[in-house]
Design a protein around this motif. Sequence first.
Motif, PDB file in Angstrom:
ATOM      1  N   GLN A   5      24.607   6.049   0.015  1.00  0.00           N
ATOM      2  CA  GLN A   5      25.077   4.715   0.366  1.00  0.00           C
ATOM      3  C   GLN A   5      23.980   3.885   1.001  1.00  0.00           C
ATOM      4  O   GLN A   5      24.167   2.691   1.249  1.00  0.00           O
ATOM      5  N   TRP A   6      22.824   4.495   1.272  1.00  0.00           N
ATOM      6  CA  TRP A   6      21.747   3.802   1.973  1.00  0.00           C
ATOM      7  C   TRP A   6      20.666   3.347   0.995  1.00  0.00           C
ATOM      8  O   TRP A   6      20.466   3.948  -0.062  1.00  0.00           O
ATOM      9  N   LEU A   7      19.961   2.281   1.379  1.00  0.00           N
ATOM     10  CA  LEU A   7      18.841   1.809   0.575  1.00  0.00           C
ATOM     11  C   LEU A   7      17.784   2.897   0.456  1.00  0.00           C
ATOM     12  O   LEU A   7      17.402   3.511   1.450  1.00  0.00           O
ATOM     13  N   GLU A   8      17.337   3.145  -0.765  1.00  0.00           N
ATOM     14  CA  GLU A   8      16.349   4.189  -1.001  1.00  0.00           C
ATOM     15  C   GLU A   8      14.977   3.634  -1.376  1.00  0.00           C
ATOM     16  O   GLU A   8      13.978   4.342  -1.263  1.00  0.00           O
ATOM     17  N   GLU A   9      14.934   2.369  -1.829  1.00  0.00           N
ATOM     18  CA  GLU A   9      13.641   1.811  -2.219  1.00  0.00           C
ATOM     19  C   GLU A   9      13.681   0.292  -2.138  1.00  0.00           C
ATOM     20  O   GLU A   9      14.750  -0.324  -2.089  1.00  0.00           O
ATOM     21  N   PHE A  10      12.487  -0.284  -2.101  1.00  0.00           N
ATOM     22  CA  PHE A  10      12.313  -1.731  -2.146  1.00  0.00           C
ATOM     23  C   PHE A  10      11.296  -2.055  -3.223  1.00  0.00           C
ATOM     24  O   PHE A  10      10.414  -1.245  -3.520  1.00  0.00           O
ATOM     25  N   TRP A  11      11.421  -3.263  -3.802  1.00  0.00           N
ATOM     26  CA  TRP A  11      10.389  -3.784  -4.694  1.00  0.00           C
ATOM     27  C   TRP A  11       9.779  -4.997  -4.018  1.00  0.00           C
ATOM     28  O   TRP A  11      10.489  -5.932  -3.653  1.00  0.00           O
ATOM     29  N   ALA A  12       8.476  -4.959  -3.829  1.00  0.00           N
ATOM     30  CA  ALA A  12       7.767  -6.054  -3.172  1.00  0.00           C
ATOM     31  C   ALA A  12       6.631  -6.518  -4.074  1.00  0.00           C
ATOM     32  O   ALA A  12       6.086  -5.750  -4.874  1.00  0.00           O
ATOM     33  N   SER A  13       6.275  -7.782  -3.973  1.00  0.00           N
ATOM     34  CA  SER A  13       5.223  -8.342  -4.816  1.00  0.00           C
ATOM     35  C   SER A  13       3.886  -8.326  -4.104  1.00  0.00           C
ATOM     36  O   SER A  13       3.800  -8.463  -2.882  1.00  0.00           O
ATOM     37  N   ASP A  14       2.829  -8.119  -4.891  1.00  0.00           N
ATOM     38  CA  ASP A  14       1.470  -8.296  -4.394  1.00  0.00           C
ATOM     39  C   ASP A  14       0.651  -8.922  -5.515  1.00  0.00           C
ATOM     40  O   ASP A  14       1.198  -9.304  -6.552  1.00  0.00           O
ATOM     41  N   MET A  15      -0.646  -9.031  -5.354  1.00  0.00           N
ATOM     42  CA  MET A  15      -1.475  -9.752  -6.330  1.00  0.00           C
ATOM     43  C   MET A  15      -1.509  -9.062  -7.684  1.00  0.00           C
ATOM     44  O   MET A  15      -1.775  -9.695  -8.705  1.00  0.00           O
ATOM     45  N   SER A  16      -1.243  -7.753  -7.727  1.00  0.00           N
ATOM     46  CA  SER A  16      -1.303  -7.038  -8.993  1.00  0.00           C
ATOM     47  C   SER A  16       0.036  -6.986  -9.707  1.00  0.00           C
ATOM     48  O   SER A  16       0.118  -6.545 -10.845  1.00  0.00           O
ATOM     49  N   GLY A  17       1.104  -7.417  -9.046  1.00  0.00           N
ATOM     50  CA  GLY A  17       2.423  -7.368  -9.663  1.00  0.00           C
ATOM     51  C   GLY A  17       3.484  -6.966  -8.667  1.00  0.00           C
ATOM     52  O   GLY A  17       3.564  -7.511  -7.568  1.00  0.00           O
ATOM     53  N   LEU A  18       4.299  -5.971  -9.033  1.00  0.00           N
ATOM     54  CA  LEU A  18       5.345  -5.468  -8.160  1.00  0.00           C
ATOM     55  C   LEU A  18       5.041  -4.031  -7.773  1.00  0.00           C
ATOM     56  O   LEU A  18       4.546  -3.243  -8.584  1.00  0.00           O
ATOM     57  N   VAL A  19       5.355  -3.686  -6.544  1.00  0.00           N
ATOM     58  CA  VAL A  19       5.111  -2.334  -6.062  1.00  0.00           C
ATOM     59  C   VAL A  19       6.418  -1.752  -5.531  1.00  0.00           C
ATOM     60  O   VAL A  19       7.201  -2.440  -4.874  1.00  0.00           O
ATOM     61  N   ARG A  20       6.673  -0.500  -5.846  1.00  0.00           N
ATOM     62  CA  ARG A  20       7.856   0.197  -5.358  1.00  0.00           C
ATOM     63  C   ARG A  20       7.538   0.856  -4.032  1.00  0.00           C
ATOM     64  O   ARG A  20       6.539   1.556  -3.898  1.00  0.00           O
ATOM     65  N   ILE A  21       8.406   0.636  -3.038  1.00  0.00           N
ATOM     66  CA  ILE A  21       8.218   1.214  -1.712  1.00  0.00           C
ATOM     67  C   ILE A  21       9.444   2.047  -1.375  1.00  0.00           C
ATOM     68  O   ILE A  21      10.560   1.525  -1.320  1.00  0.00           O
ATOM     69  N   ALA A  22       9.259   3.332  -1.177  1.00  0.00           N
ATOM     70  CA  ALA A  22      10.370   4.194  -0.787  1.00  0.00           C
ATOM     71  C   ALA A  22      10.768   3.872   0.652  1.00  0.00           C
ATOM     72  O   ALA A  22       9.910   3.736   1.526  1.00  0.00           O
ATOM     73  N   ALA A  23      12.056   3.746   0.905  1.00  0.00           N
ATOM     74  CA  ALA A  23      12.522   3.390   2.246  1.00  0.00           C
ATOM     75  C   ALA A  23      12.043   4.395   3.282  1.00  0.00           C
ATOM     76  O   ALA A  23      11.678   4.024   4.401  1.00  0.00           O
ATOM     77  N   ARG A  24      12.009   5.662   2.926  1.00  0.00           N
ATOM     78  CA  ARG A  24      11.628   6.699   3.892  1.00  0.00           C
ATOM     79  C   ARG A  24      10.163   6.591   4.314  1.00  0.00           C
ATOM     80  O   ARG A  24       9.758   7.187   5.316  1.00  0.00           O
ATOM     81  N   ASP A  25       9.352   5.823   3.530  1.00  0.00           N
ATOM     82  CA  ASP A  25       7.935   5.663   3.863  1.00  0.00           C
ATOM     83  C   ASP A  25       7.673   4.484   4.791  1.00  0.00           C
ATOM     84  O   ASP A  25       6.553   4.316   5.281  1.00  0.00           O
ATOM     85  N   VAL A  26       8.681   3.657   5.026  1.00  0.00           N
ATOM     86  CA  VAL A  26       8.508   2.468   5.873  1.00  0.00           C
ATOM     87  C   VAL A  26       8.448   2.890   7.333  1.00  0.00           C
ATOM     88  O   VAL A  26       9.354   3.554   7.843  1.00  0.00           O
ATOM     89  N   ASP A  27       7.355   2.522   8.018  1.00  0.00           N
ATOM     90  CA  ASP A  27       7.204   2.863   9.436  1.00  0.00           C
ATOM     91  C   ASP A  27       8.045   1.947  10.317  1.00  0.00           C
ATOM     92  O   ASP A  27       8.702   2.412  11.257  1.00  0.00           O
TER      93      ASP A  27
END
Length: 248
Positions: free
Chosen positions: A139-161
């Motif tokens: 039921q919890w968010l597991e990932e985010f998609w964020a934009s940078d200069m090269s395109g879109l990057v996948r960020i796992a929620a568990r990796d967010v400090d």
Amino acid sequence: MVEGRPLKVLIADDEPLAAERLQLLLAKADGAHLVGTASDGDSAIHLTEALAPDVLLLDIAMPGLDGIGVARALAAQDPSPAVVFVTAFDQFAVAAFEVEAVDYLMKPVDPVRLQRALDRARVYLDQRSGQPQRGRSSQWLEEFWASDMSGLVRIAARDVDRVSAERDYMRLHVGRRSWLIHHSMAALEEGLDPELFVRLHRSAIVRKDFISGFTRNSSGRWIARLSDGEEQPVGRLYSDRVRAIAGR
């Protein structure tokens, strides 16, 4: 977003053949429904206001207001559509992601890339509304998609400090890097696993195992010491979280 319903898509392109090709591709795509077409920037804004599409497939070079200007104007709407740029020019990619586009497609559009862009748009819209990802057992968010200069990057929620608020955006901190996403702090607090994350301030969420300790300042307020050496003040409304983490 209503989970499972087709995405309402608006096409904005001044080239009739390009718009027609997109219509044909959309007819074969999964989970998408065309609600209208626009041939210039002003019409794109007016139709977006009238039809409230989920996704805007937006050309950049158009008469009058260009696609970048349209995206900036629509960003002030609540809710605003997810923007996917569709263009013959690659030099606008940086500007496109500065206005929080979820994808950037080059003409002629490949059907597989279009489907991927629509899928990314759904993920973005679900995240923005605080809904768990479709098809996920958690039921919890597991990932985010964020934009940078090269395109879109996948960020796992568990990796967010930690997460810090910057006006209408949230900054995800991962090691020495960070990305901006269009979210609210309240939606993130509801969407992130409370076993892993804790809100310590109206503008800050921290992963619990990233906290190395707590101290008090001269006013008696708690300060969280973080693993990277930074310090995060604890808001008065959140001081009970310190005791909960410390088991006191």
